[in-house]
Design a protein around this motif. Sequence first.
Motif, PDB file in Angstrom:
ATOM      1  N   TYR A 288      -4.844   5.890   6.330  1.00  0.00           N
ATOM      2  CA  TYR A 288      -3.827   4.833   6.356  1.00  0.00           C
ATOM      3  C   TYR A 288      -4.470   3.471   6.590  1.00  0.00           C
ATOM      4  O   TYR A 288      -4.190   2.501   5.878  1.00  0.00           O
ATOM      5  N   ILE A 289      -5.338   3.393   7.579  1.00  0.00           N
ATOM      6  CA  ILE A 289      -5.970   2.120   7.929  1.00  0.00           C
ATOM      7  C   ILE A 289      -6.849   1.625   6.784  1.00  0.00           C
ATOM      8  O   ILE A 289      -6.788   0.458   6.381  1.00  0.00           O
ATOM      9  N   THR A 290      -7.656   2.511   6.225  1.00  0.00           N
ATOM     10  CA  THR A 290      -8.606   2.133   5.178  1.00  0.00           C
ATOM     11  C   THR A 290      -7.909   1.657   3.913  1.00  0.00           C
ATOM     12  O   THR A 290      -8.278   0.629   3.336  1.00  0.00           O
ATOM     13  N   HIS A 291      -6.887   2.389   3.478  1.00  0.00           N
ATOM     14  CA  HIS A 291      -6.295   2.112   2.171  1.00  0.00           C
ATOM     15  C   HIS A 291      -5.147   1.107   2.210  1.00  0.00           C
ATOM     16  O   HIS A 291      -4.530   0.841   1.176  1.00  0.00           O
ATOM     17  N   SER A 292      -4.895   0.536   3.389  1.00  0.00           N
ATOM     18  CA  SER A 292      -3.867  -0.509   3.469  1.00  0.00           C
ATOM     19  C   SER A 292      -4.463  -1.861   3.885  1.00  0.00           C
ATOM     20  O   SER A 292      -3.739  -2.843   4.004  1.00  0.00           O
ATOM     21  N   GLN A 293      -5.782  -1.893   4.075  1.00  0.00           N
ATOM     22  CA  GLN A 293      -6.414  -3.079   4.663  1.00  0.00           C
ATOM     23  C   GLN A 293      -6.144  -4.374   3.902  1.00  0.00           C
ATOM     24  O   GLN A 293      -5.952  -5.414   4.503  1.00  0.00           O
ATOM     25  N   SER A 294      -6.121  -4.336   2.605  1.00  0.00           N
ATOM     26  CA  SER A 294      -5.977  -5.571   1.825  1.00  0.00           C
ATOM     27  C   SER A 294      -4.529  -5.874   1.468  1.00  0.00           C
ATOM     28  O   SER A 294      -4.263  -6.726   0.621  1.00  0.00           O
ATOM     29  N   CYS A 295      -3.588  -5.188   2.117  1.00  0.00           N
ATOM     30  CA  CYS A 295      -2.185  -5.289   1.736  1.00  0.00           C
ATOM     31  C   CYS A 295      -1.346  -6.016   2.789  1.00  0.00           C
ATOM     32  O   CYS A 295      -1.758  -6.196   3.936  1.00  0.00           O
ATOM     33  N   ASP A 296      -0.145  -6.419   2.375  1.00  0.00           N
ATOM     34  CA  ASP A 296       0.795  -7.076   3.278  1.00  0.00           C
ATOM     35  C   ASP A 296       1.614  -6.073   4.080  1.00  0.00           C
ATOM     36  O   ASP A 296       1.993  -6.335   5.222  1.00  0.00           O
ATOM     37  N   VAL A 297       1.904  -4.943   3.471  1.00  0.00           N
ATOM     38  CA  VAL A 297       2.746  -3.938   4.113  1.00  0.00           C
ATOM     39  C   VAL A 297       2.459  -2.590   3.457  1.00  0.00           C
ATOM     40  O   VAL A 297       2.041  -2.526   2.295  1.00  0.00           O
ATOM     41  N   ALA A 298       2.666  -1.533   4.203  1.00  0.00           N
ATOM     42  CA  ALA A 298       2.522  -0.178   3.652  1.00  0.00           C
ATOM     43  C   ALA A 298       3.887   0.489   3.586  1.00  0.00           C
ATOM     44  O   ALA A 298       4.773   0.226   4.422  1.00  0.00           O
TER      45      ALA A 298
ATOM     46  N   ALA B  58       0.867  -1.182   0.000  1.00  0.00           N
ATOM     47  CA  ALA B  58       0.000   0.000   0.000  1.00  0.00           C
ATOM     48  C   ALA B  58       0.900   1.226   0.000  1.00  0.00           C
ATOM     49  O   ALA B  58       1.580   1.494   0.993  1.00  0.00           O
ATOM     50  N   PRO B  59       0.948   1.984  -1.095  1.00  0.00           N
ATOM     51  CA  PRO B  59       1.835   3.141  -1.152  1.00  0.00           C
ATOM     52  C   PRO B  59       1.157   4.414  -0.644  1.00  0.00           C
ATOM     53  O   PRO B  59      -0.031   4.636  -0.893  1.00  0.00           O
ATOM     54  N   PHE B  60       1.922   5.228   0.060  1.00  0.00           N
ATOM     55  CA  PHE B  60       1.449   6.534   0.526  1.00  0.00           C
ATOM     56  C   PHE B  60       2.555   7.560   0.318  1.00  0.00           C
ATOM     57  O   PHE B  60       3.743   7.223   0.359  1.00  0.00           O
ATOM     58  N   LYS B  61       2.142   8.796   0.126  1.00  0.00           N
ATOM     59  CA  LYS B  61       3.084   9.908   0.032  1.00  0.00           C
ATOM     60  C   LYS B  61       2.760  10.912   1.120  1.00  0.00           C
ATOM     61  O   LYS B  61       1.626  11.385   1.226  1.00  0.00           O
ATOM     62  N   LYS B  62       3.757  11.216   1.942  1.00  0.00           N
ATOM     63  CA  LYS B  62       3.563  12.243   2.965  1.00  0.00           C
ATOM     64  C   LYS B  62       3.631  13.614   2.304  1.00  0.00           C
ATOM     65  O   LYS B  62       4.552  13.896   1.536  1.00  0.00           O
ATOM     66  N   GLY B  63       2.635  14.455   2.593  1.00  0.00           N
ATOM     67  CA  GLY B  63       2.621  15.786   2.016  1.00  0.00           C
ATOM     68  C   GLY B  63       1.732  15.867   0.792  1.00  0.00           C
ATOM     69  O   GLY B  63       1.075  14.898   0.401  1.00  0.00           O
ATOM     70  N   PRO B  64       1.710  17.040   0.131  1.00  0.00           N
ATOM     71  CA  PRO B  64       0.744  17.275  -0.942  1.00  0.00           C
ATOM     72  C   PRO B  64       1.223  16.903  -2.340  1.00  0.00           C
ATOM     73  O   PRO B  64       0.523  17.137  -3.309  1.00  0.00           O
ATOM     74  N   ASP B  65       2.412  16.317  -2.459  1.00  0.00           N
ATOM     75  CA  ASP B  65       3.034  16.085  -3.763  1.00  0.00           C
ATOM     76  C   ASP B  65       2.231  15.109  -4.623  1.00  0.00           C
ATOM     77  O   ASP B  65       1.816  14.051  -4.164  1.00  0.00           O
ATOM     78  N   TYR B  66       2.013  15.484  -5.907  1.00  0.00           N
ATOM     79  CA  TYR B  66       1.311  14.617  -6.844  1.00  0.00           C
ATOM     80  C   TYR B  66       2.256  13.723  -7.635  1.00  0.00           C
ATOM     81  O   TYR B  66       1.914  12.593  -7.981  1.00  0.00           O
TER      82      TYR B  66
END
Length: 482
Positions: free
Chosen positions: A80-90, A41-49
């Motif tokens: 974070y919780i919602t968009h990583s639920q089906s993943c092995d690691v974030a 599950a990938p996330f980016k800290k901050g507003p960067d597109y």
Amino acid sequence: MNVSREKVPGVVIAGLRGGSGKTIISLGITAAWRSRNITVAPFKKGPDYIDAGWLSRAAGRPCYNLDTYLCAQSVVQNSYITHSQSCDVALIEGNRGLFDGIDIDGTTSTSELAKLLDLPVVLVLDCTKSTRTMAAVLMGCMRFDPGVNICGVILNRLAGKRHEGKIRANIEHFCNIPVLGALPKLKQEDFPERHMGLVTSEEHGESDASLTRARQVTLDNIDIDELFRLATSFKGQGMPVVDNARQGAVPEINTKENQNPVINKSTVTIGVVRDSAFQFYYPDNIEALENLGAKIEFISPLSQSDIPDVDAIYMGGGFPETHATQLSNNHVFKENLKTLSRKGLPIYAECGGLIFLGDSICLDNVVYPMAGILPLRFGLSRRPQGHGYTEVEVVNENPFYTMGEVLRGHEFRYSNVISIDYENTAMAFKMTRGKGIIEKKDGFFKDNTFGTYTHIHALGSTSTSWAPALIAKARQFKASRQ
């Protein structure tokens, strides 16, 4: 907010500064784990597109932005919780330096996000022309905030094995922190930069080949198995409980229009302008529109002449200047858009979308006509003309926001306004933070067309009115034609 669901383990990839190499390393780790059938599950800290777009491509799934300036802490935790639920690691890629924030307390910093999500940090160290000092720098980071769990480091931009050996020995001796990998200097052409970030994955001619290269470099130089073990075995303190009221959280988007069962039966179609010229969208913004009953239809002024039957249009940011010739030459699309705007079609545009709504953009003394809906003429500078977080107050009646609202967003642009014809009442926003279009004003509107340099996040604690307002305007426009 519901945090009772099991939290998926994760790791924050941070650096000492912007440009330290954490983006390419984050992409390589994501792609390498994915090649081992690990769902990331990938996330980016901050507003960067841009980084988020690359991370999404590397992971093969949407990348969500986590930003505690734009959104309440509880919303960030829930995302974070919602968009990583089906993943092995974030995997969360940080921004700037580990402790860099908007104030002396480091508010909105990567370190504070790691503590908020109760995740370990892997620190990327740019080792250019340095050896033993890297251990001193790392020790300083460890002691600066003991609440941040730095579980390992990755050495970057090494000159060779001898260079690597010296730094490894010092870090392991003085810091007792594992070195999880060591990368040589990479060629810039794999990931060329524009402005202050990577070229977008949509525009990069060899994006898949570049990600393959990043994956292989990672597999060759980083112990991804040990990194996965550290991330998944981390025993933290648990996510801190935040005060929703104090944070100003609005957990669900709601308006009077949204509550009306008659209006809710009416599905509207929102045209989203998305292609290689306009690709700056938070997934949350699109999902917010869909959650309110909108059907999304993607539109491209690069490849289409006709505009489909839509009830509103949302134009995000991007780099229209790199596609100026194509955009300028698509006369039919521009005229159709202008006609629809005059008929009252709701159009909401941010940054690059604002440029397209203007009269023209001048590049290297060549003028490229745009849609001609708003009387603005743009140029392009070599230095940033607006860069950072914004805060605006709604000071004039307009199609989308209520007088007195205060919104938080961000702006990132090299374009500048060469000339503009406007009256004060046609600018919805007064900037309390940031530059805006002109003289600390932003939110230029005409009829139901609205253009702004400020990007907003639909789940932001100060901007949850955006999606309902666009939907309400779309329903009104649809009803007017029936």
